[in-house]
Design a protein around this motif. Structure first.
Motif, PDB file in Angstrom:
ATOM      1  N   GLN A 591      -1.854  -3.509   2.690  1.00  0.00           N
ATOM      2  CA  GLN A 591      -1.096  -2.257   2.282  1.00  0.00           C
ATOM      3  C   GLN A 591       0.201  -2.827   1.385  1.00  0.00           C
ATOM      4  O   GLN A 591       0.659  -3.813   1.645  1.00  0.00           O
ATOM      5  CB  GLN A 591      -0.751  -1.473   3.265  1.00  0.00           C
ATOM      6  CG  GLN A 591      -0.093  -0.188   2.855  1.00  0.00           C
ATOM      7  CD  GLN A 591       0.229   0.803   4.148  1.00  0.00           C
ATOM      8  OE1 GLN A 591       0.352   0.364   5.371  1.00  0.00           O
ATOM      9  NE2 GLN A 591       0.479   2.129   4.120  1.00  0.00           N
ATOM     10  N   HIS A 592       0.402  -2.171   0.391  1.00  0.00           N
ATOM     11  CA  HIS A 592       1.527  -2.340  -0.439  1.00  0.00           C
ATOM     12  C   HIS A 592       1.577  -3.757  -1.216  1.00  0.00           C
ATOM     13  O   HIS A 592       2.493  -4.365  -1.508  1.00  0.00           O
ATOM     14  CB  HIS A 592       3.106  -2.282   0.348  1.00  0.00           C
ATOM     15  CG  HIS A 592       3.272  -1.087   1.140  1.00  0.00           C
ATOM     16  ND1 HIS A 592       3.163   0.150   0.616  1.00  0.00           N
ATOM     17  CD2 HIS A 592       3.312  -0.736   2.347  1.00  0.00           C
ATOM     18  CE1 HIS A 592       3.446   1.222   1.392  1.00  0.00           C
ATOM     19  NE2 HIS A 592       3.560   0.479   2.530  1.00  0.00           N
ATOM     20  N   THR A 594      -0.768  -5.831  -4.451  1.00  0.00           N
ATOM     21  CA  THR A 594      -1.631  -5.483  -5.622  1.00  0.00           C
ATOM     22  C   THR A 594      -1.632  -7.098  -6.193  1.00  0.00           C
ATOM     23  O   THR A 594      -1.069  -7.913  -6.219  1.00  0.00           O
ATOM     24  CB  THR A 594      -0.849  -4.669  -6.555  1.00  0.00           C
ATOM     25  OG1 THR A 594      -1.662  -4.466  -7.775  1.00  0.00           O
ATOM     26  CG2 THR A 594       0.283  -5.447  -7.125  1.00  0.00           C
ATOM     27  N   GLN A 657       3.584  -8.343  -2.957  1.00  0.00           N
ATOM     28  CA  GLN A 657       3.658  -6.982  -2.361  1.00  0.00           C
ATOM     29  C   GLN A 657       4.712  -6.199  -3.261  1.00  0.00           C
ATOM     30  O   GLN A 657       5.536  -6.710  -3.897  1.00  0.00           O
ATOM     31  CB  GLN A 657       4.772  -7.451  -1.064  1.00  0.00           C
ATOM     32  CG  GLN A 657       3.747  -8.414   0.037  1.00  0.00           C
ATOM     33  CD  GLN A 657       4.788  -8.748   1.379  1.00  0.00           C
ATOM     34  OE1 GLN A 657       5.865  -8.810   1.211  1.00  0.00           O
ATOM     35  NE2 GLN A 657       3.849  -8.950   2.316  1.00  0.00           N
ATOM     36  N   LYS A 658       4.328  -4.931  -3.198  1.00  0.00           N
ATOM     37  CA  LYS A 658       5.079  -4.144  -3.762  1.00  0.00           C
ATOM     38  C   LYS A 658       6.343  -3.509  -3.183  1.00  0.00           C
ATOM     39  O   LYS A 658       6.521  -2.374  -2.617  1.00  0.00           O
ATOM     40  CB  LYS A 658       4.278  -2.694  -4.414  1.00  0.00           C
ATOM     41  CG  LYS A 658       3.114  -3.088  -5.258  1.00  0.00           C
ATOM     42  CD  LYS A 658       2.278  -2.023  -5.613  1.00  0.00           C
ATOM     43  CE  LYS A 658       1.273  -1.545  -4.636  1.00  0.00           C
ATOM     44  NZ  LYS A 658       0.452  -0.359  -4.907  1.00  0.00           N
ATOM     45  N   THR A 659       7.128  -4.496  -2.803  1.00  0.00           N
ATOM     46  CA  THR A 659       8.435  -4.082  -2.069  1.00  0.00           C
ATOM     47  C   THR A 659       9.656  -4.728  -2.665  1.00  0.00           C
ATOM     48  O   THR A 659       9.595  -5.339  -3.880  1.00  0.00           O
ATOM     49  CB  THR A 659       8.369  -4.800  -0.744  1.00  0.00           C
ATOM     50  OG1 THR A 659       8.525  -6.188  -0.684  1.00  0.00           O
ATOM     51  CG2 THR A 659       7.259  -4.206   0.282  1.00  0.00           C
TER      52      THR A 659
END
Length: 693
Positions: A591-592, A594, A657-659
């Motif tokens: 999750q999160h 790409t 991570q899309k953080t």
């Protein structure tokens, strides 16, 4: 270092690896050319024992068995993290891993000496602290060590791709020796098609850590005159300058491991430890670079003043040198300035050295280089057979201006060295009175009279107002020696955290320094600095750092994150037209996360049988691929109209991570299966799926 796991001693001594015989000096007294080679096992086939008996694995998601690594050379490194010889071997192991990434798997087998080293969390911290990038098993009860007949640290066992033990080694070893051996054996196994050169990737422990301002601080130096605190931020390979109240003032070093002089922002250190201040000059024990560095605090420049940057493998053959930068050192760990002399705890050669500061002069000051706890003259007289003093991995220095107090870590002892060179080395706390088999294996946690006190691997010492303070590292305590009562007492740590303490328990404290009646403690595994009022040591506090930036994740290179086990795609029937078949790879990411389509991605196809249907030009070659939304298409040419082959597919890609931290990782997925060319098949492509946890 040597151990005998079959012996048993009283409960306050190590019950696992004991019966020490003081032959640690074999690492140094034997010339490198005679001691550095792997020794082939004499019999032609010696099946290697299994890796059974470890209590926990690190840097891998599941226990590893040797059967899973068939087709690879496996190098077992039997080590313990207190041992300087083991630590000095790690850089060479890293080099050989990098030289043979697809042919060799290194596995560390941690067989502990001290009580504290049996704990898996402590082993995990050591793996992180020393940046170990291969799987490590905690062999807490020495079961694996016994099965491989290991009797000392470090020891190596090399297993061939068929699972046979083919070579061994005891003691330190160089990359050159390992490389020479691998160059001889790898081509033979490759020629006989016994070598699986599929890349393996293991999930690294460091990918799960939280960034902190300091990382494994090893030593501290408090200066009351300038109100500054110098911190060896060892895990970040730099020196941090703070006020005594914790305000960040400056940083020395880029934070990248290396060996480079110059301005603060570009200079590089590698695991710096002890420091000493002399006027405007700060001296640094650059431990893993085997060098002493001088920092001009006014000009903000770093330069090397002793050490060539290469490790010494033998006892020095010189007594005095006027070319300090031409001399090889071995893991200098702590420093102390007295008058115009810089004293060096040379952990790797088990000695105290001295650098004269007003002229280029380096000499061995005390210790014969034999790893032991023996009292006696500082050095043997020339032409004399008189026995001189022995140390065992000295790592801490302090002074009352007449004597050096030395934390002699491997012997769990505190030694006294006269600065006037006229007396003998003596033991304040420790084991010098015991017989040789027990001196280096007697340790514990006991306060009381000096003659009865026991320590466990102390790393740091500090002296003030007639008292000596000890970082009793593996007992996670700070202890105090009162010279009037001649007693030892615990003043911080474990059950003595203090009333109203705002802190967590100490975790392997490594360095001490005193200024303005305050004891500063490098609480190494907690990544913080602690303070203690030495006149009323009731409350151990954590120094609040102000303004020091948290270490950015961008400084840490991407690390592999995947299983080494190979998945299967079963048997796939392919219609033999158009001269190629296609494999669609669909990946489910966490999750999160790409796919990073801007990063280079590639695939490899290998045939695991001699009668491959694929074009031999691509067998084992790496080809780029494009990725979008977690889907890749592999194009695989074949050269026959019919046939069956077992193929192996490897796909390497990057995902992020899309953080806010935007951490990117390398993923490697592997499959193995059978492809059958069949004119009746529906099409010339198939799909495989995988999930990254």
């Amino acid at each position: 270092m040597h151990f005998d796991p079959s012996k048993n001693v009283r409960s306050w001594r190590c019950k696992i690896l004991c019966g020490f015989i003081a032959i640690g000096s074999i690492f140094y007294n034997t010339p490198p050319e005679a001691a550095q080679d792997l020794t082939p096992v004499q019999s032609q086939i010696v099946p290697a024992d299994a890796l059974i008996g470890g209590v926990e694995w690190i840097n891998t998601k599941s226990p590893i068995q040797l059967e899973q690594l068939r087709g690879k050379f496996v190098l077992l490194d039997f080590w313990t993290y207190c041992c300087i010889n083991c630590l000095q071997t790690l850089p060479d192991l890293k080099k050989i891993e990098q030289a043979y990434p697809n042919q060799l798997v290194v596995i560390g087998v941690h067989a502990p000496k001290f009580f504290g080293e049996r704990d898996s969390e402590n082993v995990r911290e050591a793996v992180l602290r020393h940046d170990i990038s291969h799987p490590v098993v905690n062999d807490a009860n020495a079961i694996i060590a016994r099965s491989f007949q290991v009797s000392g640290w470090p020891s190596l066992r090399l297993i061939d791709p068929q699972g046979n033990l083919i070579a061994s080694h005891y003691g330190e070893i160089t990359f050159e020796s390992l490389n020479a051996f691998m160059k001889r054996v790898v081509p033979k196994y490759r020629k006989n098609r016994l070598l699986d050169e599929t890349p393996l990737r293991f999930p690294m422990e460091r990918t799960t850590t939280t960034p902190t301002g300091l990382r494994f601080p090893g030593k501290v130096l408090a200066d009351s005159e300038t109100q500054r605190l110098f911190v060896a931020d060892s895990g970040h390979h730099r020196i941090v300058i703070l006020s005594l109240q914790g305000q960040w003032l400056d940083t020395i070093g880029s934070g990248q491991a290396g060996f480079e002089d110059g301005e603060f922002a570009v200079a590089r250190f590698s695991n710096p430890q002890g420091m000493a201040l002399h006027g405007d000059m700060l001296y640094v024990a650059d431990t893993d670079n085997h060098a002493l560095r001088q920092v001009d605090l006014n000009k903000k420049l770093v330069k090397t003043v002793a050490g060539s940057g290469q490790q010494a493998f033998t006892n020095p053959t010189f007594r005095v040198s006027n070319q300090p930068t031409a001399i090889r050192l071995a893991s200098p760990w702590d420093l102390l300035v007295h008058e115009q002399s810089l004293y060096v705890a040379m952990a790797g050669t088990h000695q105290i050295w001295r650098l004269t500061l007003d002229r280029p002069r380096l000499n061995v000051f005390a210790g014969n280089g034999v790893e032991d706890i023996v009292n006696g003259p500082l050095l043997s007289r020339v032409g004399s057979t008189e026995r001189s003093a022995s140390f065992a991995q000295p790592t801490g220095l302090t002074s009352d201006s007449r004597r050096l107090f030395v934390a002699d870590s491997e012997g769990s002892s505190i030694r006294i060295v006269p600065l006037n060179e006229k007396g003998d080395v003596r033991t304040l706390i420790g084991t010098s009175s015991l017989s040789a088999p027990l001196r280096l294996f007697t340790f514990g946690d006991r306060d009381g009279p000096l003659s009865e006190a026991l320590l466990q691997h102390p790393l740091g010492v500090a002296y003030a107002s007639g008292k000596l303070f000890i970082a009793d590292s593996y007992n996670n305590k700070i202890k105090e020696v009162d010279f009037n009562s001649r007693k030892v007492q615990t003043i911080a740590g474990s059950d003595r955290e203090g009333k109203g303490s705002d802190t967590m328990p100490l975790n392997e404290p490594g360095g001490l320094s005193i200024a303005n009646g305050v004891l500063y403690v490098a609480d190494t595994n907690n990544h913080v600095i602690r303070t203690l009022e030495i006149l009323a040591p009731e409350v151990l506090k954590t120094l609040k750092l102000q303004g020091l930036p948290v270490w950015e994740e961008s400084h840490v290179p991407p690390t592999p994150e995947s299983h080494f086990e190979r998945n299967t795609f079963g048997t796939q029937a392919i219609r033999p037209d158009k001269g190629e078949f296609l494999v669609d790879v669909q990946i489910s990411l966490p999750q999160h996360a790409t796919i990073n389509s801007d990063a280079p991605m590639s695939y490899v196809v290998r045939s695991s049988e001699g009668d491959s249907i694929i074009d031999p030009k691509i067998d084992g070659q790496r080809f780029p691929i494009d990725g979008r939304s977690g889907i890749f298409t592999l194009r695989i040419p074949f050269t026959q109209d019919s046939g069956t082959s077992t193929l192996e597919l490897d796909v390497d890609f990057y995902y992020c991570q899309k953080t806010a931290s935007a951490i990117c990782k390398l993923g490697t997925l592997r499959w193995k299966g059978t492809v059958v060319l069949d004119a009746a098949a529906a099409n010339n492509r198939f799909e495989i799926q995988a999930m990254i946890e």
